[in-house]
Scaffold this motif. Structure first.
Motif, PDB file in Angstrom:
ATOM      1  N   LEU A  41       2.293   8.603  51.613  1.00  0.00           N
ATOM      2  CA  LEU A  41       0.892   8.483  51.172  1.00  0.00           C
ATOM      3  C   LEU A  41       0.405   7.040  51.265  1.00  0.00           C
ATOM      4  O   LEU A  41      -0.780   6.799  51.475  1.00  0.00           O
ATOM      5  CB  LEU A  41       0.738   8.986  49.741  1.00  0.00           C
ATOM      6  N   ASP A  42       1.337   6.105  51.124  1.00  0.00           N
ATOM      7  CA  ASP A  42       0.973   4.690  51.162  1.00  0.00           C
ATOM      8  C   ASP A  42       1.005   4.107  52.574  1.00  0.00           C
ATOM      9  O   ASP A  42       0.779   2.917  52.747  1.00  0.00           O
ATOM     10  CB  ASP A  42       1.907   3.897  50.242  1.00  0.00           C
ATOM     11  N   GLY A  43       1.298   4.944  53.579  1.00  0.00           N
ATOM     12  CA  GLY A  43       1.215   4.498  54.959  1.00  0.00           C
ATOM     13  C   GLY A  43       2.511   4.380  55.722  1.00  0.00           C
ATOM     14  O   GLY A  43       2.505   4.066  56.914  1.00  0.00           O
ATOM     15  N   VAL A  44       3.649   4.614  55.085  1.00  0.00           N
ATOM     16  CA  VAL A  44       4.921   4.592  55.799  1.00  0.00           C
ATOM     17  C   VAL A  44       4.996   5.865  56.645  1.00  0.00           C
ATOM     18  O   VAL A  44       4.752   6.956  56.131  1.00  0.00           O
ATOM     19  CB  VAL A  44       6.116   4.519  54.816  1.00  0.00           C
ATOM     20  N   PRO A  45       5.329   5.765  57.925  1.00  0.00           N
ATOM     21  CA  PRO A  45       5.435   6.976  58.746  1.00  0.00           C
ATOM     22  C   PRO A  45       6.481   7.944  58.179  1.00  0.00           C
ATOM     23  O   PRO A  45       7.523   7.519  57.676  1.00  0.00           O
ATOM     24  CB  PRO A  45       5.873   6.450  60.119  1.00  0.00           C
ATOM     25  N   ASN A  46       6.192   9.230  58.274  1.00  0.00           N
ATOM     26  CA  ASN A  46       7.087  10.252  57.719  1.00  0.00           C
ATOM     27  C   ASN A  46       8.527  10.069  58.175  1.00  0.00           C
ATOM     28  O   ASN A  46       9.451  10.213  57.375  1.00  0.00           O
ATOM     29  CB  ASN A  46       6.616  11.655  58.129  1.00  0.00           C
ATOM     30  N   ASP A  47       8.718   9.770  59.453  1.00  0.00           N
ATOM     31  CA  ASP A  47      10.082   9.665  59.975  1.00  0.00           C
ATOM     32  C   ASP A  47      10.800   8.386  59.540  1.00  0.00           C
ATOM     33  O   ASP A  47      11.985   8.215  59.832  1.00  0.00           O
ATOM     34  CB  ASP A  47      10.095   9.807  61.496  1.00  0.00           C
ATOM     35  N   GLN A  48      10.123   7.499  58.841  1.00  0.00           N
ATOM     36  CA  GLN A  48      10.733   6.260  58.345  1.00  0.00           C
ATOM     37  C   GLN A  48      10.788   6.196  56.818  1.00  0.00           C
ATOM     38  O   GLN A  48      11.393   5.288  56.252  1.00  0.00           O
ATOM     39  CB  GLN A  48       9.951   5.056  58.869  1.00  0.00           C
ATOM     40  N   ALA A  49      10.187   7.163  56.149  1.00  0.00           N
ATOM     41  CA  ALA A  49      10.044   7.104  54.692  1.00  0.00           C
ATOM     42  C   ALA A  49      11.378   7.206  53.959  1.00  0.00           C
ATOM     43  O   ALA A  49      11.602   6.511  52.967  1.00  0.00           O
ATOM     44  CB  ALA A  49       9.090   8.187  54.213  1.00  0.00           C
ATOM     45  N   VAL A  50      12.294   8.048  54.423  1.00  0.00           N
ATOM     46  CA  VAL A  50      13.596   8.172  53.760  1.00  0.00           C
ATOM     47  C   VAL A  50      14.360   6.854  53.876  1.00  0.00           C
ATOM     48  O   VAL A  50      14.905   6.352  52.887  1.00  0.00           O
ATOM     49  CB  VAL A  50      14.408   9.351  54.324  1.00  0.00           C
ATOM     50  N   ALA A  51      14.381   6.275  55.052  1.00  0.00           N
ATOM     51  CA  ALA A  51      15.065   4.987  55.235  1.00  0.00           C
ATOM     52  C   ALA A  51      14.435   3.909  54.364  1.00  0.00           C
ATOM     53  O   ALA A  51      15.138   3.072  53.776  1.00  0.00           O
ATOM     54  CB  ALA A  51      15.030   4.575  56.711  1.00  0.00           C
ATOM     55  N   TYR A  52      13.128   3.930  54.258  1.00  0.00           N
ATOM     56  CA  TYR A  52      12.421   2.959  53.422  1.00  0.00           C
ATOM     57  C   TYR A  52      12.871   3.080  51.962  1.00  0.00           C
ATOM     58  O   TYR A  52      13.178   2.085  51.310  1.00  0.00           O
ATOM     59  CB  TYR A  52      10.907   3.175  53.548  1.00  0.00           C
ATOM     60  N   VAL A  53      12.894   4.307  51.444  1.00  0.00           N
ATOM     61  CA  VAL A  53      13.293   4.520  50.051  1.00  0.00           C
ATOM     62  C   VAL A  53      14.760   4.158  49.847  1.00  0.00           C
ATOM     63  O   VAL A  53      15.129   3.567  48.835  1.00  0.00           O
ATOM     64  CB  VAL A  53      12.984   5.971  49.613  1.00  0.00           C
ATOM     65  N   ARG A  54      15.590   4.480  50.821  1.00  0.00           N
ATOM     66  CA  ARG A  54      17.008   4.125  50.702  1.00  0.00           C
ATOM     67  C   ARG A  54      17.211   2.611  50.709  1.00  0.00           C
ATOM     68  O   ARG A  54      18.108   2.108  50.051  1.00  0.00           O
ATOM     69  CB  ARG A  54      17.803   4.779  51.823  1.00  0.00           C
ATOM     70  N   GLN A  55      16.382   1.907  51.413  1.00  0.00           N
ATOM     71  CA  GLN A  55      16.488   0.444  51.452  1.00  0.00           C
ATOM     72  C   GLN A  55      15.924  -0.200  50.186  1.00  0.00           C
ATOM     73  O   GLN A  55      16.481  -1.154  49.670  1.00  0.00           O
ATOM     74  CB  GLN A  55      15.764  -0.111  52.679  1.00  0.00           C
ATOM     75  N   HIS A  56      14.816   0.323  49.691  1.00  0.00           N
ATOM     76  CA  HIS A  56      14.116  -0.336  48.590  1.00  0.00           C
ATOM     77  C   HIS A  56      14.346   0.277  47.209  1.00  0.00           C
ATOM     78  O   HIS A  56      13.954  -0.335  46.209  1.00  0.00           O
ATOM     79  CB  HIS A  56      12.606  -0.355  48.877  1.00  0.00           C
ATOM     80  N   ALA A 111      17.288   3.238  46.432  1.00  0.00           N
ATOM     81  CA  ALA A 111      18.701   3.577  46.252  1.00  0.00           C
ATOM     82  C   ALA A 111      19.268   4.095  47.571  1.00  0.00           C
ATOM     83  O   ALA A 111      18.655   4.952  48.221  1.00  0.00           O
ATOM     84  CB  ALA A 111      18.861   4.636  45.170  1.00  0.00           C
ATOM     85  N   ALA A 112      20.416   3.597  47.932  1.00  0.00           N
ATOM     86  CA  ALA A 112      21.044   3.973  49.206  1.00  0.00           C
ATOM     87  C   ALA A 112      21.305   5.476  49.306  1.00  0.00           C
ATOM     88  O   ALA A 112      21.258   6.043  50.385  1.00  0.00           O
ATOM     89  CB  ALA A 112      22.336   3.196  49.398  1.00  0.00           C
ATOM     90  N   GLY A 113      21.555   6.146  48.185  1.00  0.00           N
ATOM     91  CA  GLY A 113      21.845   7.573  48.200  1.00  0.00           C
ATOM     92  C   GLY A 113      20.647   8.467  47.948  1.00  0.00           C
ATOM     93  O   GLY A 113      20.805   9.665  47.719  1.00  0.00           O
ATOM     94  N   ALA A 114      19.460   7.906  47.992  1.00  0.00           N
ATOM     95  CA  ALA A 114      18.252   8.689  47.710  1.00  0.00           C
ATOM     96  C   ALA A 114      18.019   9.734  48.800  1.00  0.00           C
ATOM     97  O   ALA A 114      18.371   9.530  49.954  1.00  0.00           O
ATOM     98  CB  ALA A 114      17.039   7.765  47.615  1.00  0.00           C
ATOM     99  N   VAL A 115      17.384  10.818  48.422  1.00  0.00           N
ATOM    100  CA  VAL A 115      17.077  11.957  49.307  1.00  0.00           C
ATOM    101  C   VAL A 115      18.417  12.524  49.795  1.00  0.00           C
ATOM    102  O   VAL A 115      18.899  12.179  50.854  1.00  0.00           O
ATOM    103  CB  VAL A 115      16.136  11.586  50.468  1.00  0.00           C
ATOM    104  N   GLU A 116      18.986  13.399  48.995  1.00  0.00           N
ATOM    105  CA  GLU A 116      20.378  13.795  49.165  1.00  0.00           C
ATOM    106  C   GLU A 116      20.667  14.882  50.193  1.00  0.00           C
ATOM    107  O   GLU A 116      21.767  14.938  50.722  1.00  0.00           O
ATOM    108  CB  GLU A 116      20.939  14.259  47.812  1.00  0.00           C
ATOM    109  N   THR A 117      19.733  15.768  50.447  1.00  0.00           N
ATOM    110  CA  THR A 117      20.058  16.926  51.285  1.00  0.00           C
ATOM    111  C   THR A 117      19.226  16.957  52.564  1.00  0.00           C
ATOM    112  O   THR A 117      18.148  16.360  52.630  1.00  0.00           O
ATOM    113  CB  THR A 117      19.809  18.239  50.507  1.00  0.00           C
ATOM    114  N   PRO A 118      19.706  17.669  53.572  1.00  0.00           N
ATOM    115  CA  PRO A 118      18.922  17.790  54.815  1.00  0.00           C
ATOM    116  C   PRO A 118      17.548  18.403  54.573  1.00  0.00           C
ATOM    117  O   PRO A 118      16.567  17.997  55.199  1.00  0.00           O
ATOM    118  CB  PRO A 118      19.774  18.706  55.700  1.00  0.00           C
ATOM    119  N   TRP A 119      17.455  19.391  53.679  1.00  0.00           N
ATOM    120  CA  TRP A 119      16.152  20.031  53.432  1.00  0.00           C
ATOM    121  C   TRP A 119      15.217  19.109  52.676  1.00  0.00           C
ATOM    122  O   TRP A 119      14.008  19.174  52.876  1.00  0.00           O
ATOM    123  CB  TRP A 119      16.294  21.391  52.747  1.00  0.00           C
TER     124      TRP A 119
END
Length: 109
Positions: free
Chosen positions: A75-90, A92-100
């Motif tokens: 919602l803040d402008g990070v592309p969908n395909d980069q959002a998980v990596a962004y959250v893991r970097q900023h 928690a490294a283990g954020a977004v735990e499952t493929p679904w």
């Protein structure tokens, strides 16, 4: 400091709190039961976070919370395909735990 608004991402209704909140039925390691209501609640949290203290929480703080934070990043402008990596970097490294959960973020609008 208490939040002004909170989203609780849990499989069952949380205990009462003194501040405004929304409960989203979201079982551990799964996806939210009502995806449209979740999208609306995340948009509300994102809009309110500009000038209010907003809390987003689940049981462990990684999977469901990480997924919600990745959607907020979208919602803040990070592309969908980069959002998980962004959250893991900023957040928690283990954020977004499952493929679904990852797929939910890539399809979030």
């Amino acid at each position: 400091m208490q939040p002004t608004f909170a989203l609780y991402l849990l499989g069952r209704e949380p205990a009462p709190v003194a501040w405004e909140h929304r409960w989203l039925r979201w079982p551990d390691f799964r996806l939210p039961s009502d995806r449209a209501a979740t999208a609306d609640a995340l948009r509300e949290a994102w809009a309110r976070a500009g000038d209010e203290r907003v809390e987003i929480a689940c049981g462990g703080g990684r999977g469901r919370t990480g997924t919600a934070l990745a959607c907020l990043a979208v919602l803040d402008g990070v592309p969908n395909d980069q959002a998980v990596a962004y959250v893991r970097q900023h957040y928690a490294a283990g954020a977004v735990e499952t493929p679904w959960q990852r797929r939910f973020v890539t399809r979030f609008r």
